[in-house]
Every structure is written in structure tokens, then in C-alpha cells.
Design a protein around this motif. Structure first.
Motif, mmCIF file in Angstrom:
data_model
loop_
_atom_site.group_PDB
_atom_site.id
_atom_site.type_symbol
_atom_site.label_atom_id
_atom_site.label_comp_id
_atom_site.label_asym_id
_atom_site.label_seq_id
_atom_site.Cartn_x
_atom_site.Cartn_y
_atom_site.Cartn_z
ATOM 1 N N UNK A 114 34.821 5.425 23.359
ATOM 2 C CA UNK A 114 34.966 4.346 24.335
ATOM 3 C C UNK A 114 34.432 2.994 23.855
ATOM 4 N N UNK A 115 33.778 2.916 22.704
ATOM 5 C CA UNK A 115 33.325 1.618 22.176
ATOM 6 C C UNK A 115 34.049 1.215 20.901
ATOM 7 N N UNK A 116 35.175 1.864 20.617
ATOM 8 C CA UNK A 116 35.938 1.522 19.413
ATOM 9 C C UNK A 116 36.541 0.118 19.549
ATOM 10 N N UNK A 117 36.525 -0.599 18.408
ATOM 11 C CA UNK A 117 37.135 -1.932 18.356
ATOM 12 C C UNK A 117 38.061 -2.007 17.145
ATOM 13 N N UNK A 118 39.173 -2.683 17.338
ATOM 14 C CA UNK A 118 40.103 -2.953 16.242
ATOM 15 C C UNK A 118 40.586 -1.684 15.541
ATOM 16 N N UNK A 119 40.840 -0.655 16.322
ATOM 17 C CA UNK A 119 41.403 0.566 15.728
ATOM 18 C C UNK A 119 42.924 0.445 15.692
ATOM 19 N N UNK A 120 43.514 1.169 14.742
ATOM 20 C CA UNK A 120 44.967 1.137 14.593
ATOM 21 C C UNK A 120 45.525 2.470 15.091
ATOM 22 N N UNK A 121 46.365 2.354 16.110
ATOM 23 C CA UNK A 121 46.919 3.555 16.745
ATOM 24 C C UNK A 121 48.444 3.490 16.673
ATOM 25 N N UNK A 142 43.995 -2.247 18.661
ATOM 26 C CA UNK A 142 43.515 -2.179 20.037
ATOM 27 C C UNK A 142 42.020 -1.952 20.092
ATOM 28 N N UNK A 143 41.438 -2.378 21.197
ATOM 29 C CA UNK A 143 40.086 -1.987 21.549
ATOM 30 C C UNK A 143 40.165 -0.848 22.566
ATOM 31 N N UNK A 144 39.072 -0.106 22.682
ATOM 32 C CA UNK A 144 39.019 1.018 23.620
ATOM 33 C C UNK A 144 37.931 0.726 24.643
ATOM 34 N N UNK A 145 38.240 0.946 25.931
ATOM 35 C CA UNK A 145 37.227 0.756 26.975
ATOM 36 C C UNK A 145 37.269 1.947 27.930
ATOM 37 N N UNK A 146 36.185 2.081 28.691
ATOM 38 C CA UNK A 146 36.106 3.185 29.655
ATOM 39 C C UNK A 146 36.546 2.676 31.022
ATOM 40 N N UNK A 147 37.497 3.365 31.628
ATOM 41 C CA UNK A 147 38.014 3.019 32.954
ATOM 42 C C UNK A 147 37.180 3.763 33.988
ATOM 43 N N UNK A 148 36.254 3.034 34.655
ATOM 44 C CA UNK A 148 35.357 3.660 35.634
ATOM 45 C C UNK A 148 36.130 4.258 36.812
ATOM 46 N N UNK A 149 37.217 3.568 37.218
ATOM 47 C CA UNK A 149 37.954 4.031 38.396
ATOM 48 C C UNK A 149 38.600 5.389 38.138
ATOM 49 N N UNK A 150 39.264 5.522 36.992
ATOM 50 C CA UNK A 150 39.944 6.779 36.659
ATOM 51 C C UNK A 150 39.085 7.705 35.812
ATOM 52 N N UNK A 151 37.891 7.227 35.443
ATOM 53 C CA UNK A 151 36.941 8.021 34.649
ATOM 54 C C UNK A 151 37.597 8.546 33.375
ATOM 55 N N UNK A 152 38.219 7.625 32.653
ATOM 56 C CA UNK A 152 38.830 7.967 31.372
ATOM 57 C C UNK A 152 38.854 6.729 30.480
ATOM 58 N N UNK A 153 38.991 6.951 29.189
ATOM 59 C CA UNK A 153 39.127 5.800 28.294
ATOM 60 C C UNK A 153 40.565 5.320 28.302
ATOM 61 N N UNK A 154 40.740 4.019 28.002
ATOM 62 C CA UNK A 154 42.073 3.432 27.981
ATOM 63 C C UNK A 154 42.144 2.417 26.838
ATOM 64 N N UNK A 155 43.356 2.020 26.483
ATOM 65 C CA UNK A 155 43.579 1.103 25.369
ATOM 66 C C UNK A 155 43.838 -0.318 25.895
ATOM 67 N N UNK A 156 43.220 -1.283 25.213
ATOM 68 C CA UNK A 156 43.455 -2.709 25.487
ATOM 69 C C UNK A 156 44.042 -3.336 24.217
ATOM 70 N N UNK A 157 45.356 -3.259 24.059
ATOM 71 C CA UNK A 157 45.971 -3.693 22.790
ATOM 72 C C UNK A 157 45.811 -5.198 22.549
ATOM 73 N N UNK A 158 45.621 -5.546 21.283
ATOM 74 C CA UNK A 158 45.468 -6.946 20.883
ATOM 75 C C UNK A 158 46.662 -7.450 20.078
ATOM 76 N N UNK A 159 47.315 -6.527 19.383
ATOM 77 C CA UNK A 159 48.428 -6.940 18.535
ATOM 78 C C UNK A 159 49.372 -5.770 18.332
ATOM 79 N N UNK A 160 50.660 -6.061 18.289
ATOM 80 C CA UNK A 160 51.668 -5.056 17.957
ATOM 81 C C UNK A 160 52.040 -5.251 16.495
ATOM 82 N N UNK A 161 51.779 -4.243 15.679
ATOM 83 C CA UNK A 161 52.104 -4.335 14.254
ATOM 84 C C UNK A 161 53.568 -3.977 14.005
#
Length: 793
Positions: free
Chosen positions: A654-661, A770-789
Motif C-alpha cells: 500500500x505504500x508503493x510508488x512509481x511501480x510499473x504494472x 502508478x502509485x498504490x494507496x489504501x482505500x479505507x472505505x473499501x478496505x483494499x489497496x487501489x491504483x492511482x495511475x500517473x502515466x500510460x506507457x
């Protein structure tokens, strides 16, 4: 080659080939390209003459001499006449950049008169002649002049000789009558002998789209004073003849004009002769500055002790632009503020110059220390570092110069304990902030800008105001600042750089700049270089460098005072990691390219959104790293490999930054892709009937802002995760601009036309950063994309 030139070639064809003949013609034409009368035929004549020793025209011109009244345009002849006038030579520059001279003579006999034009190579012949001589001139072209009269043009081989066998009865008698100034008559030509008492600065003017220049000298003889106006090329005679106030001159052929009941002289084709003539001496009276009262037409000498920049203003009368410049003049009795106007502002002035001002007006002035100020006018003479100063004056002025030219060390300025002192300093500019716009109490707009300044021994903060704030300054550049005003800040001394201050960039090879430490040396003394991973919250005096790995679009917003603001986000990275950067206003409006190296000097480090970020404040400078600093940074491709670590969905934290998925889109939600936002507070607004209402503001919104949003699930071989694409990324997915979607869907109320396009996104494979964050409402991690390669089916 025309027939006339071929006939000339027939005379020399046994001596040179046609090609050699043409080559010689070309050589003569090139040598004389500055002379309007030299054509190919004339050049061919010269070639023949050089070979045979005498041209046909020489034979003709040595024959019968025609009376001036019988000369006709097109003839080539010898002429004899009495020199009635000789003009001063005028310099000119050809279109090809060559310099030459031209002057005129007026020849007379009893049958008429003719204007004779002498060019550069002929002018030297005049040293043996003067007005009243009877001369013979050979080898001239008779043409129609610009006034419709006949005009004789000399050629390079023309000769002028004294015609001793002349029958004097055929020529008028030359009379050089000298007229006293008080006896001048309008609309006549006159000769006068007078002394120059003043030479004002030449002025320029525009007429029929062309620029000219004019200068009016003030002359005096035993009977009175009069102005003598020189126009255009004649203005150059001031410098060419070395004219100065106090010189005695004889002026021949001056034209007397009358305007508004006042006589003046104008120079056209007359002559100015500088010499030792019998005319009363004139001694200019100078007043000591301490003795000045409100009076007109005074003269002073002193040292420029304070100098301001040239300022422009708009005249109320006609809306035209004017110029002025203020400076203080000091002698051993006091100082006075002096204002020069218009063309006088082009005079090169330096603090410490000795200045002589003749013909200025003093007036009461409540805003000066002395209570008076000095104003110049069109007839004022301003001389810089004049000659003929007495030893006593030089001693006084040199002592003043030493005082006013002192440069203060910044270590000394740092110890000042009094506001308002004006100092001159030299140093290097660094940490140059952005321009800040503000509104004064009177409603006018002001500008301020901060910077830091160091000479290696000390450093001070600078505050630039208004026009000085809007100037461009080079980080690390060497500058001299005059008339900087000391201001005691809360913790340290500052220097205010306002209207009266001057900021001058110094060449690096100048004596003053050579003694300053290099920018790198000063930078190392003041700042700490840190890698991105070592940056800590609230770090000060910091330098951080990296490469831009991401850049958002510039966002515009409304400030509380109604003005527009701009914000932009960057992400930079080095070997140790990455960090977000927030840019504001002017910095936010610039184009920043992914992959470029960037350097932040004195940024603010703050903790936001669970991570550190760089905030560019007013004191922050954004610089381009030098070559050695760039070489220390990884390349953009190297950063992509180290920063954008590929991961599977299963391996995400949940604290990943700039990962490539890489994964495939599914469950793309297209029921509402346009979210309406309040343009004032940014909260979501709801549509009521035909209006949008912001629940937070409680007011209707005429034109909401739209957020484009496409939520979906992303799936790979290890699992699936929620992902939402906003605005520019959503546009990239759909290959459509937000404005098109708004228009196509009737402001988002009817998504029917877009449903098929959104459904087509299901099954699309995308590779994202993308960065990864924790969604408190759904209690799951989610992706916040920054760029489409990449994206593909």
C-alpha cells in the motif's frame, strides 16, 4: 556590351583582349562604386585613357571653355568661374558600408552660376583654394541637379587649378561682407564672425517616415546673440571640426530665418571655419550649487554623486512616450538633483563623472534635501568630463569622486544598525525568487521579488520593487548595485532595490567581477547539497537536483482576491529516489520536459499526503545544472529502470510508488464519467432543474468545472485491483478531449453516445506507472495511475 563601349574598345583592341578589357572595366567600377556618376561607359573611357594616355574628353575639356550660362546637361567640359562659396565636407556611408565624403562649391561668372559637387578623392584639391579664387576645373559632367539647376560633378581624374590668365572683367568680384548679429535681415544669406557660447545635445526627429537630427548652437558677437541650427549630416560638423563652447568661428553663407518675430541662422551649403577671429571673449559664469535659488539659465560644475536609470512616461497632452533621467550633482558646497529629458538621456553617464551643465533652470522642490532641483531643456549644454578645468577644481572634484565611488563590502553592510542608508555593492546574485504581484492601498499594482547577494565575505537579502522586480537576473551572475537602500529586517540587514537604484551586470572578465569568488564557491559556502533520499522536513539552505520523470498539466485557480493563480506538479528523481515538486504561478506556466535535469536552490521541504515534497517558495531559484552536475545524474532511461520497478498485482504494497504494472481492463464503469465541480471551492455540485447548486457554497453555479473519470478493475495473472483514470489519462484512454465529451454528452447528462466507446475499453491491455494507496472505505489497496506507457488489445 553596348555599341558605345565597343567603339571605345576598337581604340585599344590591339593592346588587350576583350576579356581583359571587360576585367579592367569591372575593376574601375568596383573601385568607384560609391560615386553615383560612375557607369560602365565612364569606366571604359578610363581604361582607354590609361592605355592611350589621353581620353577624348580630356581633349575636349582642354579646348574651348564654355561660359557657365551656356553649359547644358549631358556635356563634358572644362569650366572656369569665381569660387563664391565652399561648403564643409559631409561624410556618408554607402549601402555596402563604405565611408566617403562630399562637398559643394558655387562657381560664378557674369553669365550665371553653377553648383559643383566634389567627392572623396576630389576634396583634397580644395586645400589650395578659398572663396574669391578664379579656378579652372577639367573633366566634369554637367547634370541637372536636384533643384532643377545645372550641376557639375567632378570625376576621380578631374583637376582644379588657379586660372591666372582669366579676364577679370568676366567674373563678379567676391565680397566677404561680415554682418553683425544685430544687423541681420530675414530671408537673406549672411557671413558672420561670432563665438560659440553653447552647444546643446543634438536631437533626432522623424519626417515622412525618415529620421533626421538637428542641433542649435548659441552664438554671440559684440552686438548680440543668435541660434545657429545644423541639420542632419551638418550636425556631424560639431565633431568633425572639434567645435566647443568658447571657440570663435567664421560662418559663410548662413541663411537668416525669422519665426515669431525672432531671427535665427540655418546652415545648408555654407561653411564653418574654426579659427582665432577678432570677436569678444566670452566667459561663462558658473554658480556654486550651495548658492542656487529659483532662477533660469544657470551653469554648474560638479560630480555625479547619484545616478538613476532612464525612465519612460506617457505625456498627458498627446499620449506619446517621453524619457527622463535623474542624477545628483555635487560640488564642495552641496548637491542638487538634476533631471534631463528626451535625447539628453542618451548621453553616457557614470557615477563619479565630472559634469558641466550650461543653461538649466532651478526651481523649488520640497522633495529634495536642498529644497531645489535642476531641469534641463532643448538649449542646455551637457559636457561629461570636460577639459580646461582648473587645478583647484580638479582637486575638489577628485576628492568628491573618491567618496561617491566607494564600494561597500557586504560584511560591513551586515553590521549596519540604521535604516535608509544608501550604499553601492558588488556581488553575485543567487536564490532569485519569482515575481510577486500585489495591490497597494491606492489600488495600483506593485511587484516585488527577493534574492540573495554575496561577495564571499558577507551576504544580504535583496528586495526588488516594481520595474526592478520585473527585470531578468542571471543566477550566479556578477552585479553592481548602486543606491541600494539599507533596511533593517527582523533578523538581518536587507537591501531595497527601488526606483532610484541601479542594477548592472558585470562582465566576468571585468576588474570588479574578477575579484569575486566563483558562483560554485559561494554556493558551497551557503548551501548543503543533498540527494533526494536524504532530504528532511524543514531543511534550510538546501540544494536538490534531479531529472524530471513526470509533469502534470498546469492548473488555473481563483485566489481569494479574485486574481488568477497557477499550479503545476513535477516529480524528480536521482540515484536515491524520487520526490514530488509543487510549482506556483510563473514557474507553473513554464514548459518542463520529462527527462530534463533540474536544480532547486533553497526550496521548502514539507510533509504532505504521507510523503515529503518540494515546495517552490518566493526565495527558491530553479536553475539548470551545469555540465558536471548533469553528468552526476543518472540518465532518464537509467532512472526508468531503477524508479519504475515492474510488479505483479499480487506483489503490490500500500505504500508503493512509481511501480510499473501491466494488466487488462475489466468492469469499466461508464454510467457517470463526468463529475461536475464547483469552480470556487472544488466540491461536487448537484444539478437542480436546469441549474447547478454547490451544497458547500450554497450558491448556484453558472458554469461548473468537469472532472473526467473512468473507474475500472485491472487484472493480471496474479490478481485484480481497482484503478481510476482521471482527466488527461482518461482522455488518452478514450482518444478524445474532455471538451468533445462534454459537448457530445450534453454536459454529461446523457452518456448514450459514449457508452459504446467506454464498453470497448473492456479487454484493453495497459502498461501504467502508478502509485498504490489504501482505500479505507473499501478496505483494499487501489491504483492511482500517473502515466500510460502503452495500450493494446
Amino acid at each position: 556590351m553596348d555599341n558605345e563601349i565597343l567603339e571605345l574598345y576598337e581604340q585599344v583592341k590591339d593592346k588587350l583582349t576583350m576579356e581583359e578589357f571587360q576585367a579592367k572595366i569591372n575593376d574601375i567600377s568596383k573601385e568607384n562604386e560609391d560615386l553615383g556618376f560612375v557607369d560602365d561607359y565612364y569606366a571604359a573611357e578610363q581604361v582607354v585613357n590609361n592605355i592611350l594616355g589621353a581620353s577624348k574628353d580630356d581633349q575636349k575639356s582642354n579646348g574651348e571653355i564654355l561660359d557657365i550660362g551656356d553649359l547644358e546637361p549631358g556635356s563634358q567640359a572644362a569650366i572656369v568661374g569665381m569660387i563664391n562659396s565652399i561648403s564643409n565636407p559631409k561624410s556618408f556611408k554607402t549601402r555596402k558600408g563604405k565611408f566617403g565624403q562630399v562637398c559643394n562649391m558655387e562657381l560664378k561668372d557674369n553669365t550665371g552660376e553653377i553648383r559643383v559637387v566634389l567627392w572623396t578623392e576630389n576634396i583634397k584639391l580644395l586645400k589650395n583654394f578659398k572663396e574669391g579664387n578664379i579656378v579652372k576645373i577639367t573633366d566634369v559632367d554637367i547634370k541637372e541637379g536636384y533643384r532643377g539647376d545645372n550641376e557639375a560633378n567632378l570625376r576621380p581624374r578631374s583637376t582644379i587649378t588657379h586660372f591666372k590668365e582669366a579676364d577679370l572683367s568676366k567674373f563678379p568680384t567676391y565680397e566677404e561682407n561680415i554682418t553683425d548679429i544685430e544687423d541681420l535681415v530675414p530671408d537673406t544669406k549672411a557671413n558672420i564672425i561670432a563665438r560659440i557660447i553653447r552647444i546643446p545635445t543634438p536631437r533626432t526627429y522623424e519626417k515622412d517616415g525618415k529620421e533626421g537630427k538637428v542641433a542649435s548652437l548659441e552664438l554671440k558677437d559684440a552686438t548680440g546673440e543668435i541660434s545657429y541650427t545644423l541639420w542632419n549630416k551638418n550636425v556631424d560638423l560639431i565633431e568633425e571640426l572639434g567645435l566647443d563652447a568658447g571657440d570663435s568661428v567664421k560662418i559663410l553663407g548662413a541663411q537668416v530665418r525669422e519665426r515669431n518675430g525672432e531671427l535665427s541662422l540655418t546652415h545648408w551649403d555654407g561653411r564653418i571655419i574654426k579659427g582665432d577671429f577678432d570677436v569678444p571673449e566670452f566667459s561663462q559664469e558658473f554658480i556654486k550649487i550651495g548658492n542656487i535659488t529659483e532662477q533660469s539659465n544657470i551653469a554648474i560644475k560638479g560630480v555625479i554623486s547619484k545616478l538613476q536609470d532612464v525612465r519612460t512616461f506617457t505625456r498627458k497632452s498627446d499620449g506619446s512616450e517621453g524619457k527622463l533621467r535623474n542624477f545628483d550633482v555635487t560640488d564642495d558646497t552641496g548637491s542638487i538633483r538634476t533631471t534631463i529629458w528626451g535625447h539628453d538621456t542618451d548621453i553616457l553617464l557614470t557615477k563619479g563623472d565630472i559634469v558641466k551643465i550650461i543653461g538649466a533652470d532651478a526651481r523649488f522642490d520640497d522633495y529634495t534635501d536642498s529644497g531645489y532641483s535642476l531641469n534641463t531643456n532643448f538649449n542646455t549644454q551637457i559636457s561629461i568630463n570636460p577639459e580646461n578645468l582648473s587645478d583647484e577644481e580638479l582637486d575638489i572634484f577628485n576628492e568628491i569622486k573618491q567618496k561617491v565611488s566607494q564600494i561597500k563590502r557586504l560584511s560591513e553592510v551586515e553590521e549596519y544598525d540604521e535604516d535608509g542608508i544608501e550604499v553601492d555593492v558588488i556581488g553575485r546574485m543567487f536564490a532569485i525568487g519569482e515575481i510577486n504581484e500585489f495591490q497597494r492601498d491606492d489600488g495600483s499594482v506593485g511587484y516585488a521579488r527577493s534574492a540573495k547577494f554575496s561577495d564571499g565575505e558577507g551576504r544580504v537579502n535583496l528586495t526588488f520593487w516594481d520595474q526592478k522586480a520585473k527585470q531578468e537576473y542571471k543566477p550566479g551572475g556578477a552585479y553592481k548595485i548602486e543606491n541600494a537602500k539599507v533596511r533593517l529586517g527582523m533578523y538581518e540587514v536587507e537591501l531595497n532595490i527601488g526606483t532610484s537604484a541601479r542594477v548592472m551586470e558585470l562582465p566576468e572578465d571585468s576588474d570588479q567581477a574578477r575579484f569575486l569568488p566563483s558562483f560554485k564557491t559561494i554556493e558551497a559556502m551557503i548551501y548543503t547539497h543533498k540527494s533526494i533520499s536524504d532530504v528532511e522536513e524543514d531543511d534550510e539552505n538546501l540544494i536538490v537536483m534531479g531529472r524530471i520523470i513526470d509533469a502534470s498539466n498546469t492548473r488555473e485557480f481563483d485566489r481569494d482576491d479574485g486574481t488568477k493563480g497557477y499550479v503545476k506538479s513535477l516529480e524528480i528523481a536521482d540515484n536515491s529516489g524520487s520526490i514530488n515538486v509543487t510549482l506556483w504561478n510563473e514557474y507553473a506556466k513554464k514548459d518542463w520536459n520529462v527527462g530534463d535535469a533540474i536544480k532547486f536552490q533553497d526550496p521548502q521541504i514539507s510533509f504532505r499526503n504521507d510523503s515529503l515534497e518540494i515546495n517552490v517558495s518566493r526565495s527558491t531559484s530553479i536553475l539548470e545544472p551545469d555540465e558536471s552536475e548533469i553528468n552526476d545524474l543518472p540518465t532518464y532511461d537509467e532512472l526508468k529502470e531503477s524508479i519504475y520497478v515492474p510488479k505483479t498485482i499480487e506483489a503490490l504494497e500500500d505504500d508503493d510508488r512509481n511501480v510499473r504494472i501491466t494488466g487488462t481492463l475489466k468492469e469499466v464503469f461508464g454510467n457517470k464519467i463526468l463529475i461536475t465541480k464547483c469552480p470556487n471551492c472544488g466540491n461536487t455540485v448537484n444539478q437542480s432543474s436546469e441549474d447547478f447548486v454547490c451544497e458547500f457554497c450554497g450558491e448556484s453555479v453558472d458554469e461548473p468545472k468537469y472532472l473526467l473519470m473512468i473507474p475500472a478493475r485491472l487484472e493480471d495473472d496474479t490478481g485484480e485491483i481497482s484503478i481510476t483514470f482521471f482527466d488527461n489519462l482518461a482522455e488518452e484512454l478514450l482518444d478524445m478531449k474532455k471538451e468533445e465529451i462534454i459537448n457530445l454528452t450534453d454536459d454529461g447528462s446523457d452518456l448514450g453516445p459514449m457508452e459504446g466507446r467506454i464498453d470497448d475499453l473492456n479487454g484493453l491491455t495497459v502498461e501504467v506507472i502508478t502509485n498504490v494507496s489504501f482505500d479505507d472505505y473499501n478496505e483494499e489497496i487501489r491504483l492511482n495511475p500517473k502515466r500510460i506507457l502503452s495500450k493494446y488489445y
